[in-house]
Design a protein around this motif. Structure first.
Motif, PDB file in Angstrom:
ATOM      1  N   LYS A  58       0.845  -1.187   0.000  1.00 45.30           N
ATOM      2  CA  LYS A  58       0.000   0.000   0.000  1.00 45.30           C
ATOM      3  C   LYS A  58       0.888   1.248   0.000  1.00 45.30           C
ATOM      4  CE  LYS A  58      -4.332  -1.447   0.274  1.00 45.30           C
ATOM      5  NZ  LYS A  58      -5.391  -1.028  -0.682  1.00 45.30           N
ATOM      6  N   PRO A  59       0.702   2.155  -0.955  1.00 45.76           N
ATOM      7  CA  PRO A  59       1.501   3.388  -0.954  1.00 45.76           C
ATOM      8  C   PRO A  59       1.129   4.270   0.227  1.00 45.76           C
ATOM      9  CG  PRO A  59      -0.225   3.525  -2.609  1.00 45.76           C
ATOM     10  CD  PRO A  59      -0.254   2.121  -2.077  1.00 45.76           C
ATOM     11  N   LYS A  60       2.123   4.972   0.783  1.00 46.16           N
ATOM     12  CA  LYS A  60       1.889   5.809   1.957  1.00 46.16           C
ATOM     13  C   LYS A  60       1.867   7.298   1.615  1.00 46.16           C
ATOM     14  CE  LYS A  60       3.986   2.443   5.118  1.00 46.16           C
ATOM     15  NZ  LYS A  60       5.060   2.205   6.131  1.00 46.16           N
ATOM     16  N   VAL A  61       2.694   7.726   0.669  1.00 42.91           N
ATOM     17  CA  VAL A  61       2.761   9.138   0.294  1.00 42.91           C
ATOM     18  C   VAL A  61       1.880   9.342  -0.929  1.00 42.91           C
ATOM     19  CG1 VAL A  61       4.252  11.050  -0.391  1.00 42.91           C
ATOM     20  CG2 VAL A  61       5.110   9.280   1.169  1.00 42.91           C
ATOM     21  N   ILE A  62       0.693   9.922  -0.723  1.00 40.64           N
ATOM     22  CA  ILE A  62      -0.280  10.052  -1.814  1.00 40.64           C
ATOM     23  C   ILE A  62      -0.687  11.512  -2.041  1.00 40.64           C
ATOM     24  CG2 ILE A  62      -2.581   9.411  -2.623  1.00 40.64           C
ATOM     25  CD1 ILE A  62      -2.267   6.784  -1.100  1.00 40.64           C
ATOM     26  N   ALA A  63      -1.235  12.161  -1.026  1.00 42.45           N
ATOM     27  CA  ALA A  63      -1.725  13.539  -1.192  1.00 42.45           C
ATOM     28  C   ALA A  63      -0.630  14.506  -1.640  1.00 42.45           C
ATOM     29  CB  ALA A  63      -2.376  14.024   0.101  1.00 42.45           C
ATOM     30  N   PRO A  64       0.555  14.512  -1.013  1.00 45.51           N
ATOM     31  CA  PRO A  64       1.617  15.406  -1.488  1.00 45.51           C
ATOM     32  C   PRO A  64       2.032  15.095  -2.920  1.00 45.51           C
ATOM     33  CG  PRO A  64       2.116  14.593   0.709  1.00 45.51           C
ATOM     34  CD  PRO A  64       0.956  13.796   0.207  1.00 45.51           C
ATOM     35  N   LEU A  65       1.995  13.816  -3.264  1.00 47.78           N
ATOM     36  CA  LEU A  65       2.335  13.401  -4.619  1.00 47.78           C
ATOM     37  C   LEU A  65       1.337  13.955  -5.624  1.00 47.78           C
ATOM     38  CD1 LEU A  65       4.304  11.662  -6.242  1.00 47.78           C
ATOM     39  CD2 LEU A  65       2.820   9.697  -5.816  1.00 47.78           C
ATOM     40  N   GLY A  66       0.046  13.901  -5.286  1.00 53.92           N
ATOM     41  CA  GLY A  66      -0.980  14.462  -6.157  1.00 53.92           C
ATOM     42  C   GLY A  66      -0.829  15.961  -6.315  1.00 53.92           C
ATOM     43  N   LEU A  67      -0.497  16.642  -5.228  1.00 51.19           N
ATOM     44  CA  LEU A  67      -0.319  18.094  -5.265  1.00 51.19           C
ATOM     45  C   LEU A  67       0.837  18.485  -6.182  1.00 51.19           C
ATOM     46  CD1 LEU A  67      -1.409  20.729  -3.906  1.00 51.19           C
ATOM     47  CD2 LEU A  67       0.460  20.474  -2.263  1.00 51.19           C
ATOM     48  N   VAL A  68       1.983  17.819  -6.007  1.00 55.25           N
ATOM     49  CA  VAL A  68       3.162  18.119  -6.827  1.00 55.25           C
ATOM     50  C   VAL A  68       2.930  17.721  -8.283  1.00 55.25           C
ATOM     51  CG1 VAL A  68       5.596  17.541  -7.213  1.00 55.25           C
ATOM     52  CG2 VAL A  68       4.761  17.926  -4.885  1.00 55.25           C
ATOM     53  N   GLY A  69       2.336  16.541  -8.495  1.00 55.09           N
ATOM     54  CA  GLY A  69       2.076  16.084  -9.854  1.00 55.09           C
ATOM     55  C   GLY A  69       1.139  17.009 -10.606  1.00 55.09           C
ATOM     56  N   GLY A  70       0.078  17.472  -9.943  1.00 52.12           N
ATOM     57  CA  GLY A  70      -0.853  18.402 -10.573  1.00 52.12           C
ATOM     58  C   GLY A  70      -0.202  19.725 -10.896  1.00 52.12           C
ATOM     59  N   PHE A  71       0.615  20.227  -9.976  1.00 56.07           N
ATOM     60  CA  PHE A  71       1.303  21.498 -10.197  1.00 56.07           C
ATOM     61  C   PHE A  71       2.258  21.409 -11.382  1.00 56.07           C
ATOM     62  CE2 PHE A  71       4.810  24.434  -9.570  1.00 56.07           C
ATOM     63  CZ  PHE A  71       4.154  25.631  -9.327  1.00 56.07           C
ATOM     64  N   LEU A  72       3.081  20.353 -11.416  1.00 60.16           N
ATOM     65  CA  LEU A  72       4.044  20.201 -12.498  1.00 60.16           C
ATOM     66  C   LEU A  72       3.358  19.986 -13.840  1.00 60.16           C
ATOM     67  CD1 LEU A  72       6.775  17.964 -10.802  1.00 60.16           C
ATOM     68  CD2 LEU A  72       6.914  20.397 -11.353  1.00 60.16           C
ATOM     69  N   ASP A  73       2.210  19.303 -13.824  1.00 64.76           N
ATOM     70  CA  ASP A  73       1.490  19.049 -15.066  1.00 64.76           C
ATOM     71  C   ASP A  73       1.037  20.358 -15.705  1.00 64.76           C
ATOM     72  OD1 ASP A  73       0.094  16.795 -16.729  1.00 64.76           O
ATOM     73  OD2 ASP A  73      -1.427  18.339 -16.457  1.00 64.76           O
ATOM     74  N   ALA A  74       0.523  21.272 -14.884  1.00 63.05           N
ATOM     75  CA  ALA A  74       0.040  22.554 -15.406  1.00 63.05           C
ATOM     76  C   ALA A  74       1.179  23.513 -15.700  1.00 63.05           C
ATOM     77  CB  ALA A  74      -0.926  23.194 -14.409  1.00 63.05           C
ATOM     78  N   ALA A  75       2.128  23.629 -14.756  1.00 60.13           N
ATOM     79  CA  ALA A  75       3.205  24.605 -14.899  1.00 60.13           C
ATOM     80  C   ALA A  75       4.244  24.173 -15.922  1.00 60.13           C
ATOM     81  CB  ALA A  75       3.879  24.838 -13.552  1.00 60.13           C
TER      82      ALA A  75
END
Length: 255
Positions: free
Chosen positions: A136-153
């Motif tokens: 089970k992955p443990k680091v999820i929410a921060p990963l989503g935040l960074v991934g979304g930011f990098l995708d747009a920026a």
């Protein structure tokens, strides 16, 4: 206004093929639609980078929608992971879209690409030498935040960043691909709406229409492939695709 020349099948064919190939890889491996499309549009077809990025984001609203439905049908989505990625991903994406004009992407891009190359090599080695152990992955929410930011920026990066990191944490490859692809629809919708609000809406024509046709055709096939690939094979393929696309992007960023 949509020109008739934009509907010329011979002119659309290269873009249809690019959209088809990119979405086939993205649907099966959970990444690379934006990376492949942007790379081929800019490097091969000569499309200006800003135009390429804008068109790809519009197309991804449709391709990720079809891909998400296909993964739902094939039961490739883990709903707990879906909702834990959804809200942080949208927040990061909208923030990245707002701040895009004030960020020097040329400085950040080589750092991100170097990191993705290292992740790709690690996944490749892990797939070749070790039977994957599902955790089970443990680091999820921060990963989503960074991934979304990098995708747009950065004009792309949700799949490479989020999919690769979840796989490194030991999540089941099929569920990761299906879930990340499904969340990406809502992320892309939010990012595109933000860009349209600030920059206006460009007609869907020419390259955009070709990418859209090819991507929508390939989306169900990618979900079918993701369901039938073994976890070991998926780790190897993701490692290869991530390493090659990131290395090519880094080379272009540095020359």
């Amino acid at each position: 206004m949509l020109e008739l020349s934009a509907l010329d099948p011979s002119a659309l064919l290269p873009f249809i093929l690019i959209g088809f190939a990119a979405q086939l890889v993205d649907g099966a491996l959970g990444m690379a639609f934006g990376v492949i499309c942007n790379t081929l549009l800019v490097a091969v077809m000569g499309v200006p980078p800003a135009t390429a990025s804008a068109r790809v984001h519009v197309v991804e609203v449709f391709t990720t929608g079809v891909s998400g439905i296909s993964h739902l049908i094939h039961r490739n989505i883990e709903w707990g992971l879906f909702f834990r990625l959804l809200v942080p991903g949208i927040i990061g994406g909208v923030t990245g879209a707002y701040l895009l004009s004030s960020i020097d992407g040329a400085v950040v891009k080589p750092i991100v690409l170097t990191y993705l190359i290292l992740v790709g090599v690690w996944l490749l080695i892990r797939g070749l030498l070790y039977p994957p152990k599902i955790r089970k992955p443990k680091v999820i929410a921060p990963l989503g935040l960074v991934g979304g930011f990098l995708d747009a920026a950065g004009g792309g990066g949700w799949g490479p960043v989020v999919t690769s990191n979840l796989l490194v944490q030991g999540a089941e490859p099929r569920k990761v691909v299906g879930t990340v692809n499904s969340v990406e629809f809502f992320l892309t919708l939010a990012v595109s709406a933000t860009f349209i609000w600030h920059l206006g809406f460009a007609d869907i024509a020419g390259a955009t229409l070709g990418l859209l046709i090819g991507g929508v055709i390939a989306a169900p096939m990618g979900a079918f492939m993701a369901k039938r690939f073994s976890p070991k094979l998926m780790l190897i393929l993701v490692g290869v695709v991530l390493t090659l696309t990131s290395a090519f992007g880094l080379w272009r960023a540095l020359i």
